[in-house]
Design a protein around this motif. Structure first.
Motif, PDB file in Angstrom:
ATOM      1  N   ALA A 100       0.822  -1.219   0.000  1.00 49.68           N
ATOM      2  CA  ALA A 100       0.000   0.000   0.000  1.00 49.68           C
ATOM      3  C   ALA A 100       0.847   1.257   0.000  1.00 49.68           C
ATOM      4  O   ALA A 100       2.015   1.251   0.398  1.00 49.68           O
ATOM      5  N   GLN A 101       0.228   2.353  -0.421  1.00 50.25           N
ATOM      6  CA  GLN A 101       0.889   3.655  -0.407  1.00 50.25           C
ATOM      7  C   GLN A 101       0.680   4.384   0.919  1.00 50.25           C
ATOM      8  O   GLN A 101       1.108   5.513   1.075  1.00 50.25           O
ATOM      9  N   HIS A 102       0.042   3.722   1.869  1.00 46.19           N
ATOM     10  CA  HIS A 102      -0.154   4.282   3.197  1.00 46.19           C
ATOM     11  C   HIS A 102      -0.195   3.139   4.200  1.00 46.19           C
ATOM     12  O   HIS A 102      -0.244   1.958   3.807  1.00 46.19           O
ATOM     13  N   LEU A 103      -0.151   3.456   5.468  1.00 39.32           N
ATOM     14  CA  LEU A 103      -0.294   2.436   6.498  1.00 39.32           C
ATOM     15  C   LEU A 103      -1.121   2.990   7.647  1.00 39.32           C
ATOM     16  O   LEU A 103      -1.346   4.199   7.768  1.00 39.32           O
ATOM     17  N   TRP A 104      -1.579   2.078   8.481  1.00 35.73           N
ATOM     18  CA  TRP A 104      -2.450   2.377   9.610  1.00 35.73           C
ATOM     19  C   TRP A 104      -1.671   2.067  10.876  1.00 35.73           C
ATOM     20  O   TRP A 104      -1.202   0.948  11.057  1.00 35.73           O
ATOM     21  N   LEU A 105      -1.500   3.078  11.695  1.00 37.34           N
ATOM     22  CA  LEU A 105      -0.696   2.959  12.904  1.00 37.34           C
ATOM     23  C   LEU A 105      -1.631   2.900  14.108  1.00 37.34           C
ATOM     24  O   LEU A 105      -2.307   3.880  14.417  1.00 37.34           O
ATOM     25  N   VAL A 106      -1.718   1.737  14.754  1.00 40.03           N
ATOM     26  CA  VAL A 106      -2.570   1.566  15.931  1.00 40.03           C
ATOM     27  C   VAL A 106      -1.746   1.930  17.161  1.00 40.03           C
ATOM     28  O   VAL A 106      -0.725   1.311  17.454  1.00 40.03           O
ATOM     29  N   LEU A 107      -2.182   2.948  17.879  1.00 42.44           N
ATOM     30  CA  LEU A 107      -1.387   3.519  18.953  1.00 42.44           C
ATOM     31  C   LEU A 107      -1.439   2.677  20.223  1.00 42.44           C
ATOM     32  O   LEU A 107      -2.515   2.262  20.650  1.00 42.44           O
ATOM     33  N   PRO A 108      -0.303   2.446  20.843  1.00 39.79           N
ATOM     34  CA  PRO A 108      -0.276   1.703  22.101  1.00 39.79           C
ATOM     35  C   PRO A 108      -0.674   2.603  23.269  1.00 39.79           C
ATOM     36  O   PRO A 108      -0.621   3.832  23.173  1.00 39.79           O
ATOM     37  N   GLU A 109      -1.082   1.994  24.358  1.00 37.53           N
ATOM     38  CA  GLU A 109      -1.335   2.757  25.583  1.00 37.53           C
ATOM     39  C   GLU A 109      -0.034   3.407  26.049  1.00 37.53           C
ATOM     40  O   GLU A 109       1.047   2.823  25.874  1.00 37.53           O
ATOM     41  N   PRO A 110      -0.081   4.604  26.608  1.00 34.53           N
ATOM     42  CA  PRO A 110      -1.267   5.388  26.977  1.00 34.53           C
ATOM     43  C   PRO A 110      -1.652   6.415  25.906  1.00 34.53           C
ATOM     44  O   PRO A 110      -2.402   7.338  26.193  1.00 34.53           O
ATOM     45  N   TRP A 111      -1.102   6.277  24.702  1.00 36.90           N
ATOM     46  CA  TRP A 111      -1.359   7.296  23.683  1.00 36.90           C
ATOM     47  C   TRP A 111      -2.836   7.373  23.316  1.00 36.90           C
ATOM     48  O   TRP A 111      -3.494   6.339  23.159  1.00 36.90           O
ATOM     49  N   ARG A 136      -5.331   9.326  20.354  1.00 32.44           N
ATOM     50  CA  ARG A 136      -5.199   9.775  18.965  1.00 32.44           C
ATOM     51  C   ARG A 136      -4.868  11.262  18.840  1.00 32.44           C
ATOM     52  O   ARG A 136      -3.883  11.648  18.201  1.00 32.44           O
ATOM     53  N   ASP A 137      -5.679  12.128  19.447  1.00 34.55           N
ATOM     54  CA  ASP A 137      -5.484  13.568  19.302  1.00 34.55           C
ATOM     55  C   ASP A 137      -4.154  14.021  19.881  1.00 34.55           C
ATOM     56  O   ASP A 137      -3.477  14.887  19.320  1.00 34.55           O
ATOM     57  N   ASP A 138      -3.766  13.425  21.000  1.00 38.83           N
ATOM     58  CA  ASP A 138      -2.505  13.810  21.622  1.00 38.83           C
ATOM     59  C   ASP A 138      -1.317  13.407  20.753  1.00 38.83           C
ATOM     60  O   ASP A 138      -0.347  14.147  20.634  1.00 38.83           O
ATOM     61  N   PHE A 139      -1.412  12.223  20.144  1.00 42.00           N
ATOM     62  CA  PHE A 139      -0.305  11.764  19.312  1.00 42.00           C
ATOM     63  C   PHE A 139      -0.170  12.633  18.061  1.00 42.00           C
ATOM     64  O   PHE A 139       0.946  13.017  17.678  1.00 42.00           O
ATOM     65  N   VAL A 140      -1.303  12.955  17.427  1.00 43.18           N
ATOM     66  CA  VAL A 140      -1.267  13.817  16.244  1.00 43.18           C
ATOM     67  C   VAL A 140      -0.684  15.182  16.597  1.00 43.18           C
ATOM     68  O   VAL A 140       0.149  15.727  15.865  1.00 43.18           O
ATOM     69  N   ALA A 141      -1.102  15.734  17.730  1.00 37.68           N
ATOM     70  CA  ALA A 141      -0.621  17.049  18.138  1.00 37.68           C
ATOM     71  C   ALA A 141       0.871  17.018  18.473  1.00 37.68           C
ATOM     72  O   ALA A 141       1.627  17.921  18.096  1.00 37.68           O
ATOM     73  N   GLU A 142       1.300  15.970  19.172  1.00 34.92           N
ATOM     74  CA  GLU A 142       2.710  15.878  19.538  1.00 34.92           C
ATOM     75  C   GLU A 142       3.580  15.659  18.310  1.00 34.92           C
ATOM     76  O   GLU A 142       4.677  16.236  18.187  1.00 34.92           O
ATOM     77  N   ALA A 143       3.113  14.843  17.372  1.00 33.51           N
ATOM     78  CA  ALA A 143       3.867  14.639  16.134  1.00 33.51           C
ATOM     79  C   ALA A 143       3.971  15.936  15.346  1.00 33.51           C
ATOM     80  O   ALA A 143       5.034  16.266  14.792  1.00 33.51           O
ATOM     81  N   ALA A 144       2.882  16.699  15.307  1.00 36.79           N
ATOM     82  CA  ALA A 144       2.910  17.984  14.598  1.00 36.79           C
ATOM     83  C   ALA A 144       3.882  18.948  15.256  1.00 36.79           C
ATOM     84  O   ALA A 144       4.594  19.696  14.572  1.00 36.79           O
ATOM     85  N   ARG A 145       3.925  18.928  16.587  1.00 38.20           N
ATOM     86  CA  ARG A 145       4.861  19.797  17.290  1.00 38.20           C
ATOM     87  C   ARG A 145       6.306  19.447  16.934  1.00 38.20           C
ATOM     88  O   ARG A 145       7.181  20.308  16.911  1.00 38.20           O
ATOM     89  N   ARG A 146       6.511  18.176  16.588  1.00 35.11           N
ATOM     90  CA  ARG A 146       7.848  17.716  16.216  1.00 35.11           C
ATOM     91  C   ARG A 146       8.054  17.752  14.693  1.00 35.11           C
ATOM     92  O   ARG A 146       8.980  17.143  14.167  1.00 35.11           O
ATOM     93  N   ASN A 147       7.151  18.427  13.986  1.00 38.86           N
ATOM     94  CA  ASN A 147       7.264  18.645  12.529  1.00 38.86           C
ATOM     95  C   ASN A 147       6.960  17.407  11.687  1.00 38.86           C
ATOM     96  O   ASN A 147       7.520  17.242  10.597  1.00 38.86           O
ATOM     97  N   ALA A 148       6.058  16.560  12.141  1.00 41.91           N
ATOM     98  CA  ALA A 148       5.580  15.438  11.341  1.00 41.91           C
ATOM     99  C   ALA A 148       4.061  15.471  11.332  1.00 41.91           C
ATOM    100  O   ALA A 148       3.432  15.408  12.390  1.00 41.91           O
ATOM    101  N   LYS A 149       3.465  15.572  10.146  1.00 40.97           N
ATOM    102  CA  LYS A 149       2.010  15.657  10.037  1.00 40.97           C
ATOM    103  C   LYS A 149       1.427  14.321   9.591  1.00 40.97           C
ATOM    104  O   LYS A 149       1.844  13.751   8.587  1.00 40.97           O
ATOM    105  N   ILE A 150       0.444  13.847  10.339  1.00 40.27           N
ATOM    106  CA  ILE A 150      -0.283  12.628  10.043  1.00 40.27           C
ATOM    107  C   ILE A 150      -1.768  12.899  10.249  1.00 40.27           C
ATOM    108  O   ILE A 150      -2.146  13.985  10.682  1.00 40.27           O
TER     109      ILE A 150
END
Length: 465
Positions: A386-397, A399-413
């Motif tokens: 596939a041209q994309h993948l699905w990342l299932v987040l482990p505890e305690p992450w 969804r919104d917190d992980f997206v926000a933290e990744a964006a703060r680190r300059n990675a957009k998902i």
């Protein structure tokens, strides 16, 4: 750095959104001019008496609206007013404005081969004696030569056997999808889809007024019992689904499951709208259209295999539905532009399109291997082609917190909630587009950011009150 403190009095809703709304008001009023450096997450959290996670989410929401931008090592800054008019879109992004960010929200393939081929092809078209034909109105379904070329392409790359008479041209897959649904449903009608579905289907339903209902999925796609139950309860007009490289989970529905879905649809008189834009990436199983061509409207495009910018899409309809699909095309756009279709037809005829598609398959496989060498194996889901993948987040992450933290680190998902239908709860997972970063090096940088974020769950705990 400014000592900005937002006025939250009288603001309703979640605290993070109230902060983002206050920031928007202060930017619009001029209180926060472009270039203003905002307080750090911790400083503002202390001032307002909220968690650092709340500020992280607020800044992420403001960044999504185009209000602010972050620079690693420097801080968070107010952007120029010209950004305020951009639409709120989870996939909108400007590399010119954010060159340091690795954008993995979109699924847009590399197009350097098509860029090299376009100039000579356009020159040949310009010298053609029948160029005037491409400057006139085309038949609603497209020029016969273009429909014949697409029929050959579908047989070679998508395992779809059809005749040119059943092929109708559209302006990209999104338009093809809109045309297909409009041919069988009206505003207010129930249209079923997977519980997590293509964001484009959600926007289409919202604009056209379809009643979208999500049904359960598992690792193999639509759950047959859930589909059967929904047909009995809701009398839907259609089921829209992406059985190959499902968007967003990148799963592939097995052949036996496809047959089950087709049998249920036929039993209840439901039309299947099969989105096969990723179908060229694998040889098996065959599309549902090959199993049940009489009840399936098949939609696809060249966007993922050849070029997104050509906007060449197509609909394959059962013969009784061809006049209805054609009538919708006429109503919505009269016909698709013949010049891009001519480019595509020439590339299909001379084998260039097949070469481009093979490059995309090879690049997707290489980027999947890269991703799986960097990310933890137990969180990565989806087909390895596939041209994309699905990342299932482990505890305690979350969804919104992980997206926000990744964006703060300059990675957009993209968070799983973007794809959730109705009030269905979205899993704590994110979609990662592998083919949008311009180079594998850029992709690796973004993937390492995600891996490092996963390894630091203390960031996930900051939003817990």
């Amino acid at each position: 750095m400014t000592s900005w403190t937002p006025d939250l009095s009288g603001r309703q809703g979640p605290r993070y959104r109230a902060i983002a709304d206050a920031l928007a008001d202060d930017v619009a009023s001029g209180r926060l001019p472009a270039g203003t450096r905002l307080p750090t997450h911790r400083d503002l959290a202390y001032t307002l008496g909220v968690t650092v996670g709340t500020i992280t989410r607020a800044y992420a929401e403001a960044e999504k609206r185009g209000l602010i931008g972050g620079e690693v090592g420097r801080g968070t800054f107010v952007q120029g007013h010209k950004l305020l008019t951009q639409p709120s879109d989870p996939f909108s992004w400007s590399p010119a404005l954010e060159p340091s960010i690795v954008n993995m929200t979109a699924i847009t393939p590399e197009h350097k081969l098509t860029a090299q081929a376009l100039g000579p092809t356009l020159a040949a078209i310009g010298a053609s004696p029948n160029i005037a034909t491409l400057l006139e109105y085309s038949p609603h379904a497209g020029l016969p030569s273009h429909r014949a070329a697409v029929a050959k392409w579908l047989a070679r790359q998508h395992r779809v056997t059809t005749t040119p008479d059943n092929v109708l041209l559209a302006t990209g897959a999104q338009n093809a999808m809109a045309v297909a649904i409009a041919a069988v449903a009206r505003p207010g009608d129930v249209v079923l889809t997977e519980r997590l579905t293509n964001y484009g289907m959600k926007t289409l339903a919202a604009v056209e007024g379809y009643h979208l209902e999500g049904i359960a999925i598992d690792e193999h796609g639509v759950v047959p019992d859930a589909f059967d139950s929904a047909c009995r309860r809701l009398a839907p007009k259609a089921l829209y689904l992406v059985p190959t490289m499902h968007n967003p989970t990148a799963s592939v529905m097995p052949a036996a499951r496809r047959q089950e879905i087709a049998d249920i649809a036929r039993r209840h008189g439901v039309v299947l709208v099969e989105d096969d834009v990723f179908g060229f990436l694998v040889r098996e199983p065959k599309p549902i259209q090959a199993i049940a061509p009489d009840i399936t409207i098949y939609v696809s495009s060249l966007s993922k295999s050849v070029s997104a910018g050509l906007r060449v899409g197509f609909v394959v309809a059962p013969q009784p539905l061809v006049p209805r699909v054609e009538a919708v095309i006429r109503a919505l756009q009269y016909s698709s532009p013949p010049l891009p279709a001519e480019v595509a037809a020439r590339w299909i005829a001379d084998g260039s399109a097949d070469r481009f598609a093979e490059f995309q398959r090879s690049e997707a496989a290489a980027r999947q291997q890269l991703a799986r060498s960097i990310l933890p194996a137990d969180v990565v889901c989806g087909h390895p082609a596939a041209q994309h993948l699905w990342l299932v987040l482990p505890e305690p992450w979350r969804r919104d917190d992980f997206v926000a933290e990744a964006a703060r680190r300059n990675a957009k998902i993209t968070g799983g909630d973007v794809f959730a239908v109705g009030r269905a709860s979205a899993p704590h997972a994110v979609r990662v587009g592998l083919c949008h970063p311009t180079s594998r090096d850029d992709l690796a940088r973004g993937l390492r950011t995600l891996a490092e974020t996963l390894e630091n769950p203390e960031s996930a705990m900051l939003s817990i009150v």
